[in-house]
Design a protein around this motif. Sequence first.
Motif, PDB file in Angstrom:
ATOM      1  N   GLY A  68     -33.228  33.819 -34.501  1.00 49.55           N
ATOM      2  CA  GLY A  68     -33.455  34.578 -33.274  1.00 49.55           C
ATOM      3  C   GLY A  68     -33.655  33.667 -32.076  1.00 49.55           C
ATOM      4  N   PRO A  69     -33.578  34.247 -30.888  1.00 54.17           N
ATOM      5  CA  PRO A  69     -33.651  33.444 -29.664  1.00 54.17           C
ATOM      6  C   PRO A  69     -35.067  33.150 -29.173  1.00 54.17           C
ATOM      7  N   GLN A  70     -36.064  33.752 -29.796  1.00 51.40           N
ATOM      8  CA  GLN A  70     -37.429  33.594 -29.298  1.00 51.40           C
ATOM      9  C   GLN A  70     -37.911  32.150 -29.419  1.00 51.40           C
ATOM     10  N   SER A  71     -38.838  31.826 -28.583  1.00 54.24           N
ATOM     11  CA  SER A  71     -39.428  30.495 -28.572  1.00 54.24           C
ATOM     12  C   SER A  71     -40.223  30.265 -29.852  1.00 54.24           C
ATOM     13  N   ALA A  72     -40.228  29.045 -30.330  1.00 54.52           N
ATOM     14  CA  ALA A  72     -41.013  28.712 -31.517  1.00 54.52           C
ATOM     15  C   ALA A  72     -42.506  28.751 -31.210  1.00 54.52           C
ATOM     16  N   PHE A  73     -42.890  28.407 -29.987  1.00 55.91           N
ATOM     17  CA  PHE A  73     -44.293  28.440 -29.579  1.00 55.91           C
ATOM     18  C   PHE A  73     -44.534  29.714 -28.793  1.00 55.91           C
ATOM     19  N   ARG A  74     -45.555  30.431 -29.180  1.00 55.96           N
ATOM     20  CA  ARG A  74     -45.918  31.658 -28.480  1.00 55.96           C
ATOM     21  C   ARG A  74     -47.361  31.526 -27.998  1.00 55.96           C
ATOM     22  N   GLU A  83     -39.815  22.011 -26.755  1.00 55.72           N
ATOM     23  CA  GLU A  83     -38.828  22.938 -27.314  1.00 55.72           C
ATOM     24  C   GLU A  83     -37.501  22.850 -26.568  1.00 55.72           C
ATOM     25  N   GLN A  84     -37.544  22.656 -25.267  1.00 53.03           N
ATOM     26  CA  GLN A  84     -36.295  22.525 -24.516  1.00 53.03           C
ATOM     27  C   GLN A  84     -35.525  21.291 -24.965  1.00 53.03           C
ATOM     28  N   ALA A  85     -36.220  20.191 -25.223  1.00 47.79           N
ATOM     29  CA  ALA A  85     -35.558  18.980 -25.722  1.00 47.79           C
ATOM     30  C   ALA A  85     -34.924  19.246 -27.084  1.00 47.79           C
ATOM     31  N   TYR A  86     -35.633  19.955 -27.943  1.00 46.52           N
ATOM     32  CA  TYR A  86     -35.122  20.335 -29.271  1.00 46.52           C
ATOM     33  C   TYR A  86     -33.859  21.195 -29.128  1.00 46.52           C
ATOM     34  N   ARG A  99     -52.848  32.092 -13.564  1.00 49.01           N
ATOM     35  CA  ARG A  99     -51.571  32.423 -12.913  1.00 49.01           C
ATOM     36  C   ARG A  99     -50.433  31.497 -13.375  1.00 49.01           C
ATOM     37  N   ARG A 100     -50.773  30.283 -13.755  1.00 45.73           N
ATOM     38  CA  ARG A 100     -49.783  29.318 -14.228  1.00 45.73           C
ATOM     39  C   ARG A 100     -49.901  29.177 -15.735  1.00 45.73           C
ATOM     40  N   PRO A 101     -48.801  28.774 -16.383  1.00 51.39           N
ATOM     41  CA  PRO A 101     -48.919  28.484 -17.825  1.00 51.39           C
ATOM     42  C   PRO A 101     -49.914  27.351 -18.035  1.00 51.39           C
ATOM     43  N   CYS A 102     -50.645  27.417 -19.123  1.00 50.15           N
ATOM     44  CA  CYS A 102     -51.598  26.345 -19.408  1.00 50.15           C
ATOM     45  C   CYS A 102     -50.847  25.069 -19.783  1.00 50.15           C
ATOM     46  N   GLU A 103     -51.557  23.983 -19.775  1.00 49.86           N
ATOM     47  CA  GLU A 103     -50.963  22.678 -20.052  1.00 49.86           C
ATOM     48  C   GLU A 103     -50.422  22.602 -21.477  1.00 49.86           C
ATOM     49  N   VAL A 104     -51.095  23.284 -22.399  1.00 49.33           N
ATOM     50  CA  VAL A 104     -50.628  23.295 -23.791  1.00 49.33           C
ATOM     51  C   VAL A 104     -49.280  24.010 -23.877  1.00 49.33           C
ATOM     52  N   ALA A 105     -49.197  25.200 -23.289  1.00 52.20           N
ATOM     53  CA  ALA A 105     -47.934  25.955 -23.307  1.00 52.20           C
ATOM     54  C   ALA A 105     -46.824  25.182 -22.596  1.00 52.20           C
ATOM     55  N   SER A 106     -47.149  24.531 -21.502  1.00 49.92           N
ATOM     56  CA  SER A 106     -46.151  23.743 -20.764  1.00 49.92           C
ATOM     57  C   SER A 106     -45.619  22.587 -21.606  1.00 49.92           C
ATOM     58  N   ALA A 107     -46.514  21.901 -22.309  1.00 50.22           N
ATOM     59  CA  ALA A 107     -46.097  20.776 -23.149  1.00 50.22           C
ATOM     60  C   ALA A 107     -45.163  21.247 -24.264  1.00 50.22           C
ATOM     61  N   PHE A 108     -45.523  22.358 -24.896  1.00 53.53           N
ATOM     62  CA  PHE A 108     -44.661  22.885 -25.958  1.00 53.53           C
ATOM     63  C   PHE A 108     -43.321  23.361 -25.409  1.00 53.53           C
ATOM     64  N   ALA A 109     -43.305  23.926 -24.225  1.00 53.14           N
ATOM     65  CA  ALA A 109     -42.050  24.382 -23.619  1.00 53.14           C
ATOM     66  C   ALA A 109     -41.115  23.206 -23.351  1.00 53.14           C
ATOM     67  N   ILE A 110     -41.663  22.106 -22.870  1.00 50.10           N
ATOM     68  CA  ILE A 110     -40.853  20.905 -22.621  1.00 50.10           C
ATOM     69  C   ILE A 110     -40.286  20.365 -23.934  1.00 50.10           C
ATOM     70  N   MET A 157     -42.915  22.758 -36.522  1.00 46.29           N
ATOM     71  CA  MET A 157     -41.821  23.695 -36.531  1.00 46.29           C
ATOM     72  C   MET A 157     -41.098  23.570 -37.868  1.00 46.29           C
ATOM     73  N   GLN A 158     -40.813  24.697 -38.449  1.00 39.79           N
ATOM     74  CA  GLN A 158     -40.095  24.689 -39.722  1.00 39.79           C
ATOM     75  C   GLN A 158     -38.822  25.502 -39.573  1.00 39.79           C
ATOM     76  N   ILE A 159     -37.714  24.909 -39.932  1.00 40.30           N
ATOM     77  CA  ILE A 159     -36.431  25.605 -39.888  1.00 40.30           C
ATOM     78  C   ILE A 159     -36.209  26.243 -41.252  1.00 40.30           C
ATOM     79  N   SER A 160     -35.792  27.489 -41.242  1.00 45.54           N
ATOM     80  CA  SER A 160     -35.653  28.238 -42.492  1.00 45.54           C
ATOM     81  C   SER A 160     -34.500  27.723 -43.351  1.00 45.54           C
ATOM     82  N   LYS A 161     -34.582  28.063 -44.635  1.00 48.10           N
ATOM     83  CA  LYS A 161     -33.491  27.720 -45.555  1.00 48.10           C
ATOM     84  C   LYS A 161     -32.190  28.353 -45.095  1.00 48.10           C
TER      85      LYS A 161
END
Length: 162
Positions: A85-91, A122-125, A109-120, A1-5
Amino acid sequence: MQISKGVEWTTHICTVLALLREGQGLSVDALAEFFELPAAYLAKQMQLLRRAGIVESLRGKGGGYRLARGVDAITLLDIVTAIEGPQSAFRCTEIRQNGPCGLKRADCRRPCEVASAFAIAEQAYRDALAAKTLASIMQEAAANSTPEHLMEMAGWVQRQNA
C-alpha cells in the motif's frame, strides 16, 4: 521497517514473468511450484500486482500472468506500493500531546521533530526504491549467475507454455 514476504516473492515472480515470450503467461500454480510457495497466498499477491497495473492476466492455453509493462518501467517502489500500500511506514500518533507535560493541540501546528526525521528517512528509502528497476535487478542477477542456470530457468518457463 520490515518488508513483507509478499514483496520479496512478487519481485522474484516478476523477474520470471519477464522471461515469457509475447502472448504467454504463467499460472499461479506454476509460479508457486517454481519458488515452492503456497499458491493460495501467492494468488492474493498476484491480484494486488494486477490491480496496480504491474501484471495482467491472460485466459486460455498459455494463460496466467504476464508483465503489463516493460522491465525498465517497473520499479521496486511500484512493487512495494502494490503489495504493502501507499501509506507511510511511520504514522505519527502525536504522543507529544500525552502525559503531564503534553503539549496542547493548538501548540502542535508543525510536525514534531520525530515525525519530520522519519519522513526524511522514508523519502530517501522511497527514492532509492524508485531508482531501482526490474531491468537493473535482472541485469545484476544475470551477471551473478551461470549461463547454465539462466538457460535452465528460461527452459523451465518455456516448457510451462508448451
